[in-house]
Design a protein around this motif. Structure first.
Motif, PDB file in Angstrom:
ATOM      1  N   LEU A 166      31.314  19.518   4.452  1.00 30.29           N
ATOM      2  CA  LEU A 166      31.213  19.764   3.492  1.00 30.29           C
ATOM      3  C   LEU A 166      32.813  21.276   3.693  1.00 30.29           C
ATOM      4  N   ILE A 215      36.312  21.192  -4.008  1.00 29.89           N
ATOM      5  CA  ILE A 215      35.924  20.529  -2.750  1.00 29.89           C
ATOM      6  C   ILE A 215      35.892  19.538  -3.330  1.00 29.89           C
ATOM      7  N   ILE A 218      35.205  15.802  -2.466  1.00 30.67           N
ATOM      8  CA  ILE A 218      32.723  15.922  -1.901  1.00 30.67           C
ATOM      9  C   ILE A 218      32.175  14.254  -2.229  1.00 30.67           C
TER      10      ILE A 218
END
Ligand code: R1P
Ligand code: URA
Length: 287
Positions: A166, A215, A218
């Motif tokens: 991440l 993000i 993700i």
């Protein structure tokens, strides 16, 4: 002498009940089913032989009674690991702290806690409508920045791999659920999975409504991550908090997930309450 916990640190209401849960120790069974939605509590206790106790405060609703002669509590927590931190600490205090003397009891009591919750799948092969039992959970929130805990080598390796995938600047946390409850709950018709617990439903799970997630990929990042055969399967918002608090406080905790959304195929189950009800029946039979 055992330490006396001050009134400011563990708050007891004037009637002797614990602050947020509003429960006295005798209101609680040692087998506990937990749900996020307060309205799911009567949906479970409707199947009890009888309900002896009904207590509600904020999002914490408790019904205690018996199911086929076995004493059970069903409790709601609301959403998020911040609620789970309060819930688990006070639940534990009800059995492991003498609320009169404010001292930890010499003999530890372990509760059996089974979460019956909804969840989204991050894998095409886990469709909406499936049931997933969480073997491990990874917390993408920062709860465990505030507690010191030991991690197994596997848990530590997963934490580091998730952080790397991440690119976040804190170390996520990872804990295994109860192997004892996993055996007891007869999961042969369920998928054994590993759950990502997120501090939100939209951006933190890669959903874009009006705001762009930081993000955006993700799901792709988390589902592509692999550590010695370990892969993540689903998203929700509490399991890692339960597994962390359960491990630190010495309780058996297992999270069972009714998959209501598949984030890869972009499908939502036709009738979510049907899947949840199926999971409720299964849980009542095996807890
Ligand atoms: C989000 O819709 C909520 O559903 C899931 C998530 O963990 C979050 O709490 O669980 P529950 O269905 O148990 O609330
Ligand atoms: N609960 C979640 O947190 N995410 C989902 O996608 C579905 C239920």
């Amino acid at each position: 002498m055992t330490k006396v916990i001050p009134a400011s640190e563990l708050i007891i209401n004037p009637d002797g009940s614990i602050y947020h849960l509003n429960l006295k120790p005798e209101f609680l069974a040692s087998n506990v089913i937990t749900v996020g939605d307060p309205e799911r509590v009567p949906k479970i206790s409707q199947y009890f032989d009888h309900v002896d106790i009904k207590v509600a405060k904020r999002e914490f609703v408790t019904h205690t009674g018996t199911y086929k002669g076995k004493r059970l509590s069903v409790m709601s927590t609301g959403m998020g690991t911040d609620n789970i931190e309060i819930f688990m600490t006070e639940l534990d205090a009800l059995v492991n702290i003498d609320l009169q003397t404010r001292q930890v009891k010499p003999k530890h009591t372990a509760l059996n806690i089974v979460r019956v919750g909804t969840s989204g799948s991050m894998r095409e092969e886990i469709p909406a409508g499936a049931l997933v039992a969480s073997e491990y959970a990874v917390g993408l929130d920062t709860l465990m920045q505030y507690y010191a805990a030991d991690y197994s080598d596997k848990e530590q390796a997963i934490r580091e791999a998730v952080q790397q995938s991440l690119g976040v600047d804190f170390l996520p946390y990872c804990f295994e659920g109860s192997k004892k409850l996993l055996g007891q709950m007869n999961t042969k018709d369920m998928i054994l999975g590993n759950t990502a617990t997120c501090p939100g439903f939209f951006g933190p799970q890669g959903r874009e409504v009006r705001l762009k997630p930081a993000i955006p990929d993700i799901i792709e990042r988390l589902s592509a991550m692999e550590v010695d055969g370990f892969q993540l399967t689903n998203f929700e918002m509490e399991t890692a908090g339960y597994y962390a608090m359960g491990k630190m406080l010495g309780h058996e905790v297992l999270s069972l997930n009714a998959i209501v959304a598949n984030r890869i195929t972009h499908t939502f189950v036709g009738n979510p309450s049907e899947v949840v009800d199926h999971l409720i029946h299964h849980t009542l039979e095996h807890i």
